[in-house]
Design a protein around this motif. Structure first.
Motif, PDB file in Angstrom:
ATOM      1  N   VAL A 143      -7.569 -11.832 -28.921  1.00 55.54           N
ATOM      2  CA  VAL A 143      -6.800 -13.078 -28.896  1.00 55.54           C
ATOM      3  C   VAL A 143      -5.884 -13.097 -27.681  1.00 55.54           C
ATOM      4  O   VAL A 143      -5.871 -14.064 -26.902  1.00 55.54           O
ATOM      5  CB  VAL A 143      -5.984 -13.250 -30.192  1.00 55.54           C
ATOM      6  CG1 VAL A 143      -5.070 -14.476 -30.096  1.00 55.54           C
ATOM      7  CG2 VAL A 143      -6.923 -13.389 -31.394  1.00 55.54           C
ATOM      8  N   ARG A 144      -5.118 -12.020 -27.490  1.00 55.08           N
ATOM      9  CA  ARG A 144      -4.227 -11.938 -26.333  1.00 55.08           C
ATOM     10  C   ARG A 144      -5.008 -11.959 -25.029  1.00 55.08           C
ATOM     11  O   ARG A 144      -4.545 -12.513 -24.030  1.00 55.08           O
ATOM     12  CB  ARG A 144      -3.382 -10.674 -26.412  1.00 55.08           C
ATOM     13  CG  ARG A 144      -2.318 -10.679 -27.501  1.00 55.08           C
ATOM     14  CD  ARG A 144      -1.451  -9.438 -27.398  1.00 55.08           C
ATOM     15  NE  ARG A 144      -0.778  -9.381 -26.098  1.00 55.08           N
ATOM     16  CZ  ARG A 144      -0.188  -8.282 -25.625  1.00 55.08           C
ATOM     17  NH1 ARG A 144      -0.216  -7.155 -26.313  1.00 55.08           N
ATOM     18  NH2 ARG A 144       0.416  -8.312 -24.446  1.00 55.08           N
ATOM     19  N   LYS A 145      -6.179 -11.376 -25.035  1.00 55.94           N
ATOM     20  CA  LYS A 145      -6.982 -11.277 -23.819  1.00 55.94           C
ATOM     21  C   LYS A 145      -7.347 -12.646 -23.263  1.00 55.94           C
ATOM     22  O   LYS A 145      -7.441 -12.824 -22.045  1.00 55.94           O
ATOM     23  CB  LYS A 145      -8.247 -10.476 -24.112  1.00 55.94           C
ATOM     24  CG  LYS A 145      -9.112 -10.194 -22.895  1.00 55.94           C
ATOM     25  CD  LYS A 145     -10.281  -9.295 -23.266  1.00 55.94           C
ATOM     26  CE  LYS A 145     -11.152  -8.977 -22.055  1.00 55.94           C
ATOM     27  NZ  LYS A 145     -12.273  -8.073 -22.411  1.00 55.94           N
ATOM     28  N   TYR A 146      -7.514 -13.627 -24.163  1.00 55.91           N
ATOM     29  CA  TYR A 146      -8.011 -14.922 -23.719  1.00 55.91           C
ATOM     30  C   TYR A 146      -7.042 -16.079 -23.943  1.00 55.91           C
ATOM     31  O   TYR A 146      -7.471 -17.222 -24.092  1.00 55.91           O
ATOM     32  CB  TYR A 146      -9.348 -15.221 -24.402  1.00 55.91           C
ATOM     33  CG  TYR A 146     -10.446 -14.307 -23.932  1.00 55.91           C
ATOM     34  CD1 TYR A 146     -10.923 -14.368 -22.630  1.00 55.91           C
ATOM     35  CD2 TYR A 146     -10.979 -13.335 -24.782  1.00 55.91           C
ATOM     36  CE1 TYR A 146     -11.908 -13.500 -22.187  1.00 55.91           C
ATOM     37  CE2 TYR A 146     -11.978 -12.473 -24.348  1.00 55.91           C
ATOM     38  CZ  TYR A 146     -12.435 -12.562 -23.048  1.00 55.91           C
ATOM     39  OH  TYR A 146     -13.409 -11.699 -22.613  1.00 55.91           O
ATOM     40  N   ILE A 147      -5.748 -15.795 -23.938  1.00 60.30           N
ATOM     41  CA  ILE A 147      -4.782 -16.900 -24.039  1.00 60.30           C
ATOM     42  C   ILE A 147      -4.013 -17.090 -22.745  1.00 60.30           C
ATOM     43  O   ILE A 147      -3.018 -17.805 -22.690  1.00 60.30           O
ATOM     44  CB  ILE A 147      -3.812 -16.710 -25.226  1.00 60.30           C
ATOM     45  CG1 ILE A 147      -3.005 -15.410 -25.093  1.00 60.30           C
ATOM     46  CG2 ILE A 147      -4.551 -16.768 -26.545  1.00 60.30           C
ATOM     47  CD1 ILE A 147      -1.934 -15.258 -26.152  1.00 60.30           C
ATOM     48  N   SER A 148      -4.494 -16.430 -21.692  1.00 60.85           N
ATOM     49  CA  SER A 148      -3.971 -16.661 -20.346  1.00 60.85           C
ATOM     50  C   SER A 148      -2.450 -16.565 -20.295  1.00 60.85           C
ATOM     51  O   SER A 148      -1.861 -15.591 -20.757  1.00 60.85           O
ATOM     52  CB  SER A 148      -4.453 -18.027 -19.843  1.00 60.85           C
ATOM     53  OG  SER A 148      -4.144 -18.213 -18.489  1.00 60.85           O
ATOM     54  N   LEU A 149      -1.791 -17.595 -19.767  1.00 58.22           N
ATOM     55  CA  LEU A 149      -0.340 -17.561 -19.563  1.00 58.22           C
ATOM     56  C   LEU A 149       0.444 -17.474 -20.865  1.00 58.22           C
ATOM     57  O   LEU A 149       1.597 -17.056 -20.867  1.00 58.22           O
ATOM     58  CB  LEU A 149       0.100 -18.806 -18.796  1.00 58.22           C
ATOM     59  CG  LEU A 149      -0.410 -18.929 -17.355  1.00 58.22           C
ATOM     60  CD1 LEU A 149       0.035 -20.249 -16.760  1.00 58.22           C
ATOM     61  CD2 LEU A 149       0.078 -17.771 -16.511  1.00 58.22           C
ATOM     62  N   LEU A 150      -0.172 -17.877 -21.968  1.00 59.06           N
ATOM     63  CA  LEU A 150       0.533 -17.826 -23.250  1.00 59.06           C
ATOM     64  C   LEU A 150       0.848 -16.397 -23.672  1.00 59.06           C
ATOM     65  O   LEU A 150       1.659 -16.176 -24.570  1.00 59.06           O
ATOM     66  CB  LEU A 150      -0.292 -18.521 -24.339  1.00 59.06           C
ATOM     67  CG  LEU A 150      -0.477 -20.035 -24.169  1.00 59.06           C
ATOM     68  CD1 LEU A 150      -1.389 -20.578 -25.271  1.00 59.06           C
ATOM     69  CD2 LEU A 150       0.856 -20.759 -24.171  1.00 59.06           C
ATOM     70  N   ASP A 151       0.222 -15.436 -23.027  1.00 54.70           N
ATOM     71  CA  ASP A 151       0.498 -14.027 -23.352  1.00 54.70           C
ATOM     72  C   ASP A 151       1.740 -13.503 -22.651  1.00 54.70           C
ATOM     73  O   ASP A 151       2.188 -12.393 -22.934  1.00 54.70           O
ATOM     74  CB  ASP A 151      -0.707 -13.156 -22.971  1.00 54.70           C
ATOM     75  CG  ASP A 151      -0.603 -11.749 -23.526  1.00 54.70           C
ATOM     76  OD1 ASP A 151      -0.509 -11.616 -24.761  1.00 54.70           O
ATOM     77  OD2 ASP A 151      -0.578 -10.793 -22.728  1.00 54.70           O
ATOM     78  N   LEU A 152       2.327 -14.265 -21.767  1.00 54.35           N
ATOM     79  CA  LEU A 152       3.491 -13.791 -21.017  1.00 54.35           C
ATOM     80  C   LEU A 152       4.655 -13.351 -21.903  1.00 54.35           C
ATOM     81  O   LEU A 152       5.178 -12.248 -21.732  1.00 54.35           O
ATOM     82  CB  LEU A 152       3.956 -14.869 -20.034  1.00 54.35           C
ATOM     83  CG  LEU A 152       3.173 -14.962 -18.732  1.00 54.35           C
ATOM     84  CD1 LEU A 152       3.528 -16.233 -17.982  1.00 54.35           C
ATOM     85  CD2 LEU A 152       3.447 -13.753 -17.858  1.00 54.35           C
TER      86      LEU A 152
END
Length: 251
Positions: free
Chosen positions: A187-196
């Motif tokens: 999930v974290r791998k593919y949420i781009s900037l939302l993982d910041l």
């Protein structure tokens, strides 16, 4: 109409808050422990051509910004589909975009290390090649995969195991540190900037976050790997946090 206005206002507030958080994270990204020396000699160890752009671009650009001289060691030519010659050229082009000169790039073409997720590489053999390259180039920082290899690829994990062996047996030169790229869940791998925000709150030793300009540079590097740019790779470039964010830990 009131509902639309309310929703637009809420979206604006969320967008503003996110952009503020991103700006804050970019300013604070980098060494969290003080263990990264300025102007070091860093070796990036990868398994396949495209690993450097697909996974490690934030680290390469971040360390270059700290004055590190970058070296790269790739253990295969990426010949799984008989494209080794093409992929070697693509790797050199990508490294040029990332600021790693061709004279500092070493690509291993050895039948003992096939680009094959079904083959286990010999740990001692890999470790001996890594150590020889580290000593020959006066390396004081090695960057490679963690125990899960980001994508779980057996070849990625083999590099980690070899580095862990050198580290645990005390064979690394004095003052040489090892920095490992953190594997995150899908999930974290593919949420781009939302993982910041998540990346900032999680415990790590080093965090690199790319600016918009640097993201464009990372994408240019990845675009050099034309033989690998299938439709799902375009989605990866757009959505993967590894094109923008790297969290790393020391051994």
């Amino acid at each position: 109409m009131d509902v639309v206005v309310l929703l637009c206002s809420a979206a604006a507030v969320l967008a503003g808050g996110f952009l503020w958080a991103w700006s804050s994270l970019e300013r604070k990204s980098g060494d969290q422990t003080g263990r990264l020396r300025a102007k070091g000699r860093t070796l990036l160890v990868i398994a396949h051509p495209d690993d450097e752009a697909m996974f490690f671009a934030p680290t390469v650009l971040g360390l270059a910004g700290l004055g590190h001289r970058m070296f790269l060691l790739c253990l295969t030519t990426g010949n799984y589909y008989n494209q080794g010659d093409i992929r070697k050229k693509e790797l050199l082009q990508s490294c040029d975009v990332l600021g790693i000169p061709s004279s500092s790039v070493k690509i291993i073409d050895n039948r003992a290390f096939p680009d094959d997720p079904g083959v286990q590489w010999d740990t001692e053999h890999v470790a001996s090649i890594l150590l020889r390259h580290i000593e020959a180039n006066g390396i004081n920082l090695v960057v490679t995969f963690d125990a899960r290899g980001v994508s779980g690829h057996v070849n990625h994990i083999a590099l980690h195991v070899a580095m862990r062996t050198l580290h645990s047996e005390g064979k690394l030169p004095k003052g040489c540190s090892v920095l490992l790229l953190q594997t995150v869940n899908v999930v974290r791998k593919y949420i781009s900037l939302l993982d910041l925000p998540i990346s900032w709150l999680q415990t790590q030793n080093v965090l690199f976050v790319l600016s918009n300009k640097e993201v464009a540079q990372a994408k240019r590097a990845m675009s050099c790997h034309r033989s690998q740019l299938l439709w799902f790779r375009h989605l990866y470039i757009f959505f993967s946090r590894y094109m923008r964010i790297n969290s790393l830990h020391f051994f």
